[in-house]
Design a protein around this motif. Structure first.
Motif, PDB file in Angstrom:
ATOM      1  N   LEU A  98       0.912  -1.375  -0.103  1.00 15.06           N
ATOM      2  CA  LEU A  98      -0.006   0.042  -0.057  1.00 15.06           C
ATOM      3  C   LEU A  98       0.802   1.247   0.025  1.00 15.06           C
ATOM      4  O   LEU A  98       0.658   2.313  -0.535  1.00 15.06           O
ATOM      5  CB  LEU A  98      -1.045  -0.114   1.053  1.00 15.06           C
ATOM      6  N   THR A  99       2.124   1.211   0.720  1.00 11.98           N
ATOM      7  CA  THR A  99       2.946   2.330   0.466  1.00 11.98           C
ATOM      8  C   THR A  99       3.240   2.608  -1.033  1.00 11.98           C
ATOM      9  O   THR A  99       3.204   3.694  -1.318  1.00 11.98           O
ATOM     10  CB  THR A  99       4.210   2.023   1.355  1.00 11.98           C
ATOM     11  N   GLU A 100       3.684   1.631  -1.483  1.00 18.34           N
ATOM     12  CA  GLU A 100       4.094   1.645  -3.034  1.00 18.34           C
ATOM     13  C   GLU A 100       2.816   2.050  -4.073  1.00 18.34           C
ATOM     14  O   GLU A 100       2.838   2.776  -4.875  1.00 18.34           O
ATOM     15  CB  GLU A 100       4.719   0.366  -3.581  1.00 18.34           C
ATOM     16  N   THR A 101       1.712   1.658  -3.391  1.00 17.62           N
ATOM     17  CA  THR A 101       0.443   1.925  -4.103  1.00 17.62           C
ATOM     18  C   THR A 101       0.337   3.426  -4.053  1.00 17.62           C
ATOM     19  O   THR A 101       0.042   4.344  -5.089  1.00 17.62           O
ATOM     20  CB  THR A 101      -0.671   1.428  -3.576  1.00 17.62           C
ATOM     21  N   ALA A 102       0.334   3.911  -2.814  1.00 12.18           N
ATOM     22  CA  ALA A 102       0.215   5.675  -2.717  1.00 12.18           C
ATOM     23  C   ALA A 102       1.570   6.186  -3.449  1.00 12.18           C
ATOM     24  O   ALA A 102       0.902   7.353  -4.217  1.00 12.18           O
ATOM     25  CB  ALA A 102       0.309   5.922  -1.166  1.00 12.18           C
ATOM     26  N   GLN A 103       2.470   5.870  -3.497  1.00 15.07           N
ATOM     27  CA  GLN A 103       3.577   6.490  -4.126  1.00 15.07           C
ATOM     28  C   GLN A 103       3.297   6.504  -5.639  1.00 15.07           C
ATOM     29  O   GLN A 103       3.351   7.678  -6.225  1.00 15.07           O
ATOM     30  CB  GLN A 103       4.956   5.991  -3.913  1.00 15.07           C
ATOM     31  N   GLU A 104       2.907   5.398  -6.244  1.00  9.53           N
ATOM     32  CA  GLU A 104       2.889   4.971  -7.660  1.00  9.53           C
ATOM     33  C   GLU A 104       1.701   6.051  -8.120  1.00  9.53           C
ATOM     34  O   GLU A 104       1.624   6.773  -9.058  1.00  9.53           O
ATOM     35  CB  GLU A 104       2.671   3.697  -8.076  1.00  9.53           C
ATOM     36  N   ILE A 105       0.420   6.038  -7.353  1.00 13.45           N
ATOM     37  CA  ILE A 105      -0.623   6.760  -7.725  1.00 13.45           C
ATOM     38  C   ILE A 105      -0.363   8.336  -7.699  1.00 13.45           C
ATOM     39  O   ILE A 105      -0.737   9.045  -8.678  1.00 13.45           O
ATOM     40  CB  ILE A 105      -1.817   6.634  -6.733  1.00 13.45           C
ATOM     41  N   GLU A 106       0.361   8.696  -6.455  1.00 16.32           N
ATOM     42  CA  GLU A 106       0.825  10.061  -6.424  1.00 16.32           C
ATOM     43  C   GLU A 106       1.500  10.722  -7.779  1.00 16.32           C
ATOM     44  O   GLU A 106       1.347  11.738  -8.254  1.00 16.32           O
ATOM     45  CB  GLU A 106       1.677  10.501  -5.193  1.00 16.32           C
TER      46      GLU A 106
END
Lengths: 335, 335
Positions: free
Chosen positions: B78-86
């Motif tokens: 989910l950390t990576e999900t947030a970063q990629e979406i940003e």
């Protein structure tokens, strides 16, 4: 009279327009002609007055949104920072707009512009040193609430709440010195926070009259396991340290793996201390001694100070810059 | 005629007011008396029409803000999900408002309300199953762009882009079966995504005619190293598995540590497969075989679909719900 009014008065005096005209021009009012506006904006620029969009946001009402600017999200300290801030803001009725700069000064400048134009009520940021300090100072001078989540022994453009990394490295090096080590290595990157740590390491050597050998400082290309694994060999073979301070837990864990694969015993032959006290440090095969970064203390104090600045914004109090430095703690394990 | 107009017509027919009056009342116009509004709102509620605040946001212009709702941030996926979406949103001129629900249905409902009232242009969310599916369906029915980042073999209230976890566990179990294992354990939590994985594990056993022994399923209390370390003992002693599927890499790594401390050889005596292919899996002392969660594929497809929904919002096209299931890949290592 607050600083905004003082600046508008200055612009009025320099351009010959009334304060009212200056105020309307800066707000982007259609009642002011394009020519008048351009004269006033030019003067405002020369006086380092804040750009139009900020002036507008300053006179408008609250958005209940706080902007968060982080260099990255995958670093566990910053992940936890984002999560803690979100929880605190939510409890206080604020929402969080998150921007990630990838440690790029250009992206950071853009993030500041975007958040100000979105009229956030304040900004908490982990800065890309020191690229946009002038821009940050301008915001601060115009009472825009903005708090840095990093700092050190140097002049800051605004309030800051931070873990004293220099002190952390000083404690780590002192711990090694007290255990009898004389050949203490340092493995880190070239970024600002690692340089702070390096300064703490130097200071501890100096205070204990241990001469400094440049070959004891190794460089890593990133923050990960791989970087530690790849970089320890050169440091180990060139400098023969008996202990190494690594600027991140993951760097230490990668380096420790390289040692295990070559039969170098930890801590008998080579000791390690990392930074941040991540879960991986405590759960490593040889649990890693680490300098704890107290995310909760930083985020609590930083949001508290931010809310105070938001409250003060409309008052004519002179705010002196606050630096809140949090002392790190060494968590001693078997490495 | 779009679905909004159809609903307003229905409300007009039931209450006897004109469509124009209904529309104004739902927008919160001051031209409508309190009494009229309350009759119309009551009828709107009975017809499952969307609340006032959403109706208002639907008629207003874009905010260039996307809301992101995640159950937590410390899970590396989910950390990576947030970063990629940003990163993707920024490139497309959008900003990201991030809300974390701590897997609480109440906090999720509140996050949806807040983001809709902040008039975000769309929402990407990792849901707390299936607590707020009715609320999500209401938004979707009113053409509010909302995409789930999780899904499975069941009815979804809106579009979803997700990694097929059931398929991942099926592949993991099949890998063990092909290697000759008959006593395959499963160690996971009681949440929805772990149940999906458990179903994949069951299906693989069934398809290969391996009878299921309930003692082979162990439960963990959390997602961390500690949970795996604490839970493997009971499973190992009760069921004597020769291989274990763990619903997260960290659970597997914690369990593997317990084994090493007791001299249980990996993979000779006990094999492990984790989920998510985190950095910790590849860098473990015995590198862990893991089911890769392709964050980049999920975030790229999800944002693409979201932008398409935002474009379509003002058109009268009937949007059928899209489910995009991404096949996970088994990354085979030494465990």
């Amino acid at each position: 009279m607050n600083s905004k009014s003082i600046r508008q008065k200055e612009i009025a005096e320099k351009t010959g327009f009334s304060i009212n005209t200056v105020s309307l021009a800066l707000k982007g009012s259609p009642r002011i002609s394009e020519e008048t506006r351009s004269i006033i904006m030019e003067c405002a620029k020369q006086l380092n007055y804040i750009p139009n969009v900020v002036a507008r946001s300053l006179v408008q009402k609250k958005t209940n949104t706080i902007g968060i600017i982080l260099t990255e999200l995958m670093n566990p300290i910053l992940t936890e920072t984002a999560q803690e801030i979100e929880q605190i803001l939510k409890k206080s009725g604020y929402n969080m707009m998150l921007m990630i700069t990838n440690s790029s000064p250009e992206q950071e400048a853009e993030a500041l512009d975007v958040l100000v134009s979105r009229q956030v009520d304040g900004i908490l940021m982990y800065p890309v040193f020191t690229a946009n300090f002038a821009k940050i100072k301008l915001l601060r001078d115009n009472k825009f609430p903005i708090i840095l989540l990093a700092g050190g022994d140097y002049e800051l453009p605004t309030d800051a709440v931070y873990v004293n990394r220099r002190e952390g490295a000083y404690k780590a090096a002192t711990h090694f010195i007290q255990a009898g080590h004389k050949r203490i290595g340092f493995l880190g990157g070239g970024n600002y926070s690692d340089k702070e740590k390096q300064n703490g390491y130097f200071a501890a050597l100096q205070d204990n009259h241990i001469p400094f050998d440049p070959s004891l400082v190794g460089r890593v290309q990133s923050d990960g396991y791989d970087a530690g694994y790849a970089s320890i060999e050169e440091l180990y073979k060139n400098a023969m340290p008996t202990a190494v301070i690594c600027t991140r837990d993951y760097i230490a864990l990668g380096a420790m793996r390289w040692c295990r694969e070559r039969g170098i015993r930890i801590p008998e032959e080579l000791s390690f201390i990392g930074f941040d006290d991540t879960a991986a440090a405590s759960f490593a095969e040889i649990p890693l001694t680490s300098v704890k970064y107290d995310v909760k203390a930083v985020t609590e104090k930083a949001t508290e100070l931010l809310f105070q600045r938001i409250d003060e914004k409309d008052k004519s109090v002179a705010m002196s810059i606050q630096k809140i430095s949090i002392q790190p703690r060494l968590v001693i394990r078997q490495s």
